[in-house]
Structure formats: C-alpha cells, structure tokens
Design an enzyme around this catalytic site. Structure first.
Site, PDB file in Angstrom:
ATOM      1  N   SER A  84      50.447  34.267  40.654  1.00 59.71           N
ATOM      2  CA  SER A  84      50.105  33.866  41.908  1.00 59.71           C
ATOM      3  C   SER A  84      50.860  32.870  42.466  1.00 59.71           C
ATOM      4  CB  SER A  84      48.519  33.457  41.931  1.00 59.71           C
ATOM      5  OG  SER A  84      47.768  34.725  41.752  1.00 59.71           O
ATOM      6  N   LYS A 138      40.505  30.497  45.726  1.00 61.89           N
ATOM      7  CA  LYS A 138      41.403  29.579  45.814  1.00 61.89           C
ATOM      8  C   LYS A 138      41.540  28.717  47.273  1.00 61.89           C
ATOM      9  CE  LYS A 138      44.432  32.793  43.184  1.00 61.89           C
ATOM     10  NZ  LYS A 138      45.337  33.761  43.240  1.00 61.89           N
TER      11      LYS A 138
END
Length: 184
Positions: free
Chosen positions: A61, A104
């Site tokens: 990521s 996130k």
C-alpha cells in the site's frame, strides 16, 4: 539516499523490530528505487537508498508514497507534511488498488493530514467495520481531509510536492541487469 562507495545499486531497510518489514513492503521499496531511476534518470549507483521502518509493516500500500518521496528526495523537493497517500506502485508508474482505505483516511485525519491521495477508481469502498459502502471523498471531508484520486506517480508527485514531475531519459550506463532470482 546517502553516498554509496560500492558503485552499484543498494537498497537498505532499517528496522526497529527484528523482521519489521515484510517481503511485500520491501519489494515496494525496490520498485520505488527502480522507478525513480527510470522516471528521472538519476544514477542510483551513486547512492545507498534506505527506508526506515518503525514497528511491523507489510503489504504494497505504501508503494506510491515510497516512490514519490524517493523521487522528491533525489530532486531536492519536499513532500507536504500534511499530506499522504495509499496505493500500489506498478512498474509503469500507475497507482494500483489497495484495501482498507476508509480506515487509512481515519488514521490520516487523526494524525492531522489534510490531503490523502488514493488510487483512481477507488472513491467508493467498503468500511469493513460497518460492513457498508462509503464515499471516501465524503468520509474525508467529514474529517477535514481532502481525498483525491490519482492514476500515476506524476499526479501524486504534483499533488504531494506542488511541482511537476520532470520526466527525463535515463543517462549513464545501460539499465542495470536484474539477477535471474529477482526476475523469477
């Protein structure tokens, strides 16, 4: 990066915890290094590229952010301290999909971030805790964070540094040979 007396590409991962960086995360660091070379043509054999890992981390990521930050460091530009991003870095410089974006964004907001870049096409995601679809732009806005989709590292670079990414042809020696074990 710092000076590299060996004259060959070197990528180093510093860890605060033994085994703190997983293989996928380290692969993202290598991809960031190769893409930095291919994108801006800086001879990376002059540097020892290092990534410092706090705690345990794995997964792809951060690939887009690692690439953007490394290119910025090589060009002397600064990444906005109030911005971050999530997204895989693909070999062609495109930003690929990742999971867990709603959480996130929440984490970025808690840390005072004002801009979060996400992979193009992922504006709508599933909040796994709530088990429902969410609009990430709206979620970010509700938390004081601008959420913006990006397709390519050049878009991420412009958003995170405020400068256009200068694309140049690599100079110097031919492309470094990739060992057979790495190709496999």
């Amino acid at each position: 990066g710092e000076a590299n007396p060996r004259g060959s590409l070197r990528v180093v991962f510093y860890e605060e915890v033994a085994g703190g960086s997983g293989t996928t995360w380290r692969a993202s660091g290598w991809m960031a290094s190769v893409l930095a070379y291919l994108t801006v043509g800086v001879d990376l054999s002059r540097y020892r590229i290092s990534f410092d890992v706090a705690g345990q981390i794995d997964g792809p990521s951060a690939g887009g952010l690692l690439t953007t930050a490394l290119i910025a460091a090589l060009l002397g530009d600064t990444v906005r301290p109030d911005a971050t991003m999530t997204g895989i870095i693909n070999p062609d410089g495109t930003i690929g999909p990742v999971g867990g974006i709603p959480h996130k964004i929440d984490g970025a907001a808690e840390r005072g971030k004002k801009l979060v870049l996400i992979p193009y096409g992922q504006r709508f995601d599933v909040d796994m805790k709530l088990k429902r679809s969410v609009d990430l732009v709206e979620r970010g806005s509700a938390r004081g964070v601008e959420v913006r989709e990006v397709r390519h590292v050049s878009e991420a670079y412009a958003a995170l540094t405020g400068r256009a990414l200068p694309l140049v042809t690599p100079s110097g020696n031919p492309l470094p040979e990739v060992p057979a074990a790495v190709q496999a």
